[in-house]
Design a protein around this motif. Structure first.
Motif, PDB file in Angstrom:
ATOM      1  N   ASP A 178      59.049  14.315  11.152  1.00 11.37           N
ATOM      2  CA  ASP A 178      60.099  15.212  11.651  1.00 11.37           C
ATOM      3  C   ASP A 178      61.374  15.215  10.826  1.00 11.37           C
ATOM      4  O   ASP A 178      62.298  15.960  11.134  1.00 11.37           O
ATOM      5  N   THR A 179      61.461  14.361   9.806  1.00  5.99           N
ATOM      6  CA  THR A 179      62.697  14.265   9.022  1.00  5.99           C
ATOM      7  C   THR A 179      62.372  13.991   7.549  1.00  5.99           C
ATOM      8  O   THR A 179      61.361  13.362   7.227  1.00  5.99           O
ATOM      9  N   VAL A 180      63.245  14.483   6.693  1.00  4.06           N
ATOM     10  CA  VAL A 180      63.201  14.104   5.276  1.00  4.06           C
ATOM     11  C   VAL A 180      64.560  13.498   4.958  1.00  4.06           C
ATOM     12  O   VAL A 180      65.597  14.105   5.263  1.00  4.06           O
ATOM     13  N   ARG A 181      64.538  12.304   4.402  1.00  3.22           N
ATOM     14  CA  ARG A 181      65.813  11.650   4.081  1.00  3.22           C
ATOM     15  C   ARG A 181      65.866  11.343   2.587  1.00  3.22           C
ATOM     16  O   ARG A 181      64.901  10.837   2.026  1.00  3.22           O
ATOM     17  N   HIS A 182      66.961  11.699   1.966  1.00  2.00           N
ATOM     18  CA  HIS A 182      67.215  11.318   0.580  1.00  2.00           C
ATOM     19  C   HIS A 182      68.368  10.333   0.561  1.00  2.00           C
ATOM     20  O   HIS A 182      69.286  10.431   1.367  1.00  2.00           O
ATOM     21  N   TRP A 183      68.286   9.391  -0.371  1.00  5.66           N
ATOM     22  CA  TRP A 183      69.396   8.459  -0.569  1.00  5.66           C
ATOM     23  C   TRP A 183      69.763   8.499  -2.053  1.00  5.66           C
ATOM     24  O   TRP A 183      68.868   8.436  -2.897  1.00  5.66           O
ATOM     25  N   THR A 184      71.039   8.583  -2.356  1.00  2.00           N
ATOM     26  CA  THR A 184      71.442   8.391  -3.747  1.00  2.00           C
ATOM     27  C   THR A 184      72.388   7.192  -3.809  1.00  2.00           C
ATOM     28  O   THR A 184      73.203   6.979  -2.900  1.00  2.00           O
ATOM     29  N   SER A 185      72.245   6.409  -4.875  1.00  2.80           N
ATOM     30  CA  SER A 185      73.034   5.179  -5.032  1.00  2.80           C
ATOM     31  C   SER A 185      73.881   5.303  -6.291  1.00  2.80           C
ATOM     32  O   SER A 185      73.333   5.459  -7.383  1.00  2.80           O
ATOM     33  N   TRP A 186      75.204   5.252  -6.143  1.00  2.00           N
ATOM     34  CA  TRP A 186      76.122   5.499  -7.265  1.00  2.00           C
ATOM     35  C   TRP A 186      76.932   4.251  -7.582  1.00  2.00           C
ATOM     36  O   TRP A 186      77.644   3.753  -6.708  1.00  2.00           O
ATOM     37  N   PRO A 187      76.850   3.776  -8.817  1.00  2.00           N
ATOM     38  CA  PRO A 187      77.647   2.598  -9.171  1.00  2.00           C
ATOM     39  C   PRO A 187      79.140   2.902  -9.129  1.00  2.00           C
ATOM     40  O   PRO A 187      79.575   3.928  -9.654  1.00  2.00           O
ATOM     41  N   LEU A 188      79.911   2.039  -8.474  1.00  2.00           N
ATOM     42  CA  LEU A 188      81.374   2.138  -8.501  1.00  2.00           C
ATOM     43  C   LEU A 188      81.934   1.030  -9.390  1.00  2.00           C
ATOM     44  O   LEU A 188      82.988   1.170  -9.990  1.00  2.00           O
ATOM     45  N   ALA A 189      81.217  -0.082  -9.439  1.00  2.00           N
ATOM     46  CA  ALA A 189      81.562  -1.256 -10.259  1.00  2.00           C
ATOM     47  C   ALA A 189      80.271  -2.077 -10.328  1.00  2.00           C
ATOM     48  O   ALA A 189      79.319  -1.775  -9.597  1.00  2.00           O
ATOM     49  N   PRO A 190      80.206  -3.111 -11.181  1.00  2.00           N
ATOM     50  CA  PRO A 190      78.941  -3.873 -11.223  1.00  2.00           C
ATOM     51  C   PRO A 190      78.511  -4.365  -9.833  1.00  2.00           C
ATOM     52  O   PRO A 190      77.325  -4.350  -9.513  1.00  2.00           O
ATOM     53  N   GLY A 191      79.475  -4.753  -9.001  1.00  2.00           N
ATOM     54  CA  GLY A 191      79.130  -5.281  -7.684  1.00  2.00           C
ATOM     55  C   GLY A 191      79.510  -4.357  -6.548  1.00  2.00           C
ATOM     56  O   GLY A 191      79.739  -4.824  -5.416  1.00  2.00           O
ATOM     57  N   ARG A 192      79.609  -3.069  -6.798  1.00  2.00           N
ATOM     58  CA  ARG A 192      79.966  -2.126  -5.730  1.00  2.00           C
ATOM     59  C   ARG A 192      79.219  -0.817  -5.908  1.00  2.00           C
ATOM     60  O   ARG A 192      79.136  -0.294  -7.026  1.00  2.00           O
ATOM     61  N   THR A 193      78.656  -0.308  -4.801  1.00  2.00           N
ATOM     62  CA  THR A 193      77.806   0.885  -4.857  1.00  2.00           C
ATOM     63  C   THR A 193      78.144   1.820  -3.709  1.00  2.00           C
ATOM     64  O   THR A 193      78.351   1.361  -2.582  1.00  2.00           O
ATOM     65  N   ARG A 194      78.178   3.107  -4.018  1.00  2.00           N
ATOM     66  CA  ARG A 194      78.290   4.102  -2.937  1.00  2.00           C
ATOM     67  C   ARG A 194      76.895   4.627  -2.636  1.00  2.00           C
ATOM     68  O   ARG A 194      76.219   5.161  -3.523  1.00  2.00           O
ATOM     69  N   LEU A 195      76.473   4.430  -1.397  1.00  2.79           N
ATOM     70  CA  LEU A 195      75.156   4.910  -0.961  1.00  2.79           C
ATOM     71  C   LEU A 195      75.384   6.150  -0.099  1.00  2.79           C
ATOM     72  O   LEU A 195      76.160   6.128   0.852  1.00  2.79           O
ATOM     73  N   ILE A 196      74.690   7.222  -0.450  1.00  2.50           N
ATOM     74  CA  ILE A 196      74.800   8.449   0.348  1.00  2.50           C
ATOM     75  C   ILE A 196      73.431   8.769   0.929  1.00  2.50           C
ATOM     76  O   ILE A 196      72.440   8.858   0.199  1.00  2.50           O
ATOM     77  N   SER A 197      73.371   8.868   2.246  1.00  2.41           N
ATOM     78  CA  SER A 197      72.124   9.192   2.946  1.00  2.41           C
ATOM     79  C   SER A 197      72.215  10.621   3.461  1.00  2.41           C
ATOM     80  O   SER A 197      73.198  10.996   4.114  1.00  2.41           O
TER      81      SER A 197
END
Ligand code: FES
Ligand SMILES: [Fe+2]
Length: 390
Positions: A286-305
């Motif tokens: 019933d759902t399709v989910r995409h996730w993108t993972s964007w580096p902000l720094a070596p130890g920090r990531t922005r995850l968008i669902s």
């Protein structure tokens, strides 16, 4: 460690080994600012990147201004309804022409000295420049290649990119039947995580942790013998995995209803996959989910669902409540994962960390790590993609 040693083939010999004798990547790959710079050059500023959904900017003049790896980008729908992507960098002094975020505009006026750009990125006004000998008649914001793949916006910084149809071919062959072009975005969740971007991508394909971390939540709904799970690997750094798991609702029953094109499949239909460099997909009936993972720094990531459901479903009366239920389940899963990925980041910083062996269920991670190494090390070190099912 010198940069040259950090990315030499010898440094990754054990990760390059076949799965049953391979080891995970060395810790510095997840912590080093130098590695992140190399990833920027060799991966993020070269590859086609998934930047969002067409329905996020549905009307002429709608735009999204983003920063990807410190590169300002502007995605705009022009007066004819066409999508274009530009560097959001003024041709005068470089100020970001459109403010970060989303909005609607008839034109873009640079906030510094008022140079004016139309929706096609063309400069049509530059005040008090009459004394300049510069020819501004064909001045425009630098354009990026952009394509709409089944409602997903992909763009690339590469001025001469490989054909998108080639790049997406395997992913499209495996997941095109989900028909995301006939679905609609109902939730976009943005999370900043204190870990490297690769840990986020790897975690989203890590079947091995499901029983331990999610055993009391959605993991209990995974069906079948995990020893027998089959993964299919493709050449541009992706994989697919089809299995049985109940929908992401409190009672495990679909609230949004099965997509009509999945009518022949069981309600427990589920799949996972990946498209390099940073796009994970996860679908249920019933759902399709995409996730993108964007580096902000070596130890920090922005995850968008991004969550999509069948068009028309959001108009149903119970939709608001149903979506709340779905988001609750998603939040539980994310919270369970968040601790783990952040703990990974702390662990690999330790001088005592030695990369461990991989379980068979970590086959997708092994495949993706090796494709990542292909990009990091360059053409000369490219290995044959693992085509066979494992
Ligand atoms: S920097 Fe944009 S007008 Fe001067
Ligand atoms: Fe997880």
């Amino acid at each position: 460690m010198a940069q040259i040693e950090m990315i030499s083939p010898a440094a990754f010999r054990t990760t390059r080994a076949e799965l049953k004798s391979a080891r995970h990547l060395p810790g510095y790959v997840y912590t080093s600012p130098e590695i992140l710079e190399i990833e920027k050059d060799r991966i993020f500023l070269r590859d086609w990147l998934c930047l969002g959904r067409v329905e996020e900017i549905p009307k002429p003049g709608d735009y999204m201004a983003l920063r990807i790896m410190d590169e300002p980008i502007l995605i705009v729908r022009n007066a004819n309804g066409m999508l274009n992507a530009f560097s959001n960098v003024c041709r005068h002094r470089g100020v970001e022409v459109a403010p970060l975020g989303q909005g609607n505009a008839r034109e873009f006026l640079c906030p510094y000295h008022s140079w004016a750009y139309d929706l096609d990125g063309r400069l049509f006004g530059a005040p008090l420049m009459r004394d300049s000998s510069a020819d501004l008649s064909d001045c425009r914001l630098p354009r990026l290649h952009l394509v709409d793949w089944r409602g997903w916006i992909f763009a690339t910084f590469d001025p001469d990119p490989p054909p998108f149809t080639d790049v997406i071919a395997d992913f499209d062959a495996e997941f095109g039947f989900l028909q995301p072009e006939n679905c609609v975005l109902v939730d976009k969740t943005i999370l900043d995580l204190e870990c490297n971007w690769k840990f986020v991508c790897e975690n989203l394909m890590d079947i091995y942790h499901i029983g331990t971390v999610h055993g009391r939540s959605f993991g209990s709904r995974y069906k079948g013998d995990r020893e027998r799970y089959q993964f299919n690997y493709f050449s541009h750094g992706g994989y697919s995995f089809f299995f049985d798991a109940a929908p992401m609702t409190a009672d495990g029953k679909t609230k949004f209803g099965k997509m009509p094109w999945l009518a022949e499949r069981p309600e427990s239909f589920a799949c996972l996959g990946f498209h390099g460099p940073n796009l994970n997909i996860s679908a249920r009936c019933d759902t399709v989910r995409h996730w993108t993972s964007w580096p902000l720094a070596p130890g920090r990531t922005r995850l968008i669902s991004y969550t999509l459901v069948l068009r028309g479903v959001p108009e149903r009366q119970s939709f608001h409540e149903d979506l709340k239920d779905y988001i609750n389940q998603l939040t539980i899963a994310i919270d369970e994962d968040r601790e783990m990925v952040q703990s990974l980041q702390n662990g690999v910083r330790s001088r005592r960390f030695v990369p461990g062996p991989l379980a068979r269920l970590e086959g997708p991670i092994h495949h993706i790590m090796n494709n990542y190494l292909d990009s990091l090390l360059g053409e000369s070190e490219r290995i044959a993609p693992a085509k066979a099912k494992v």
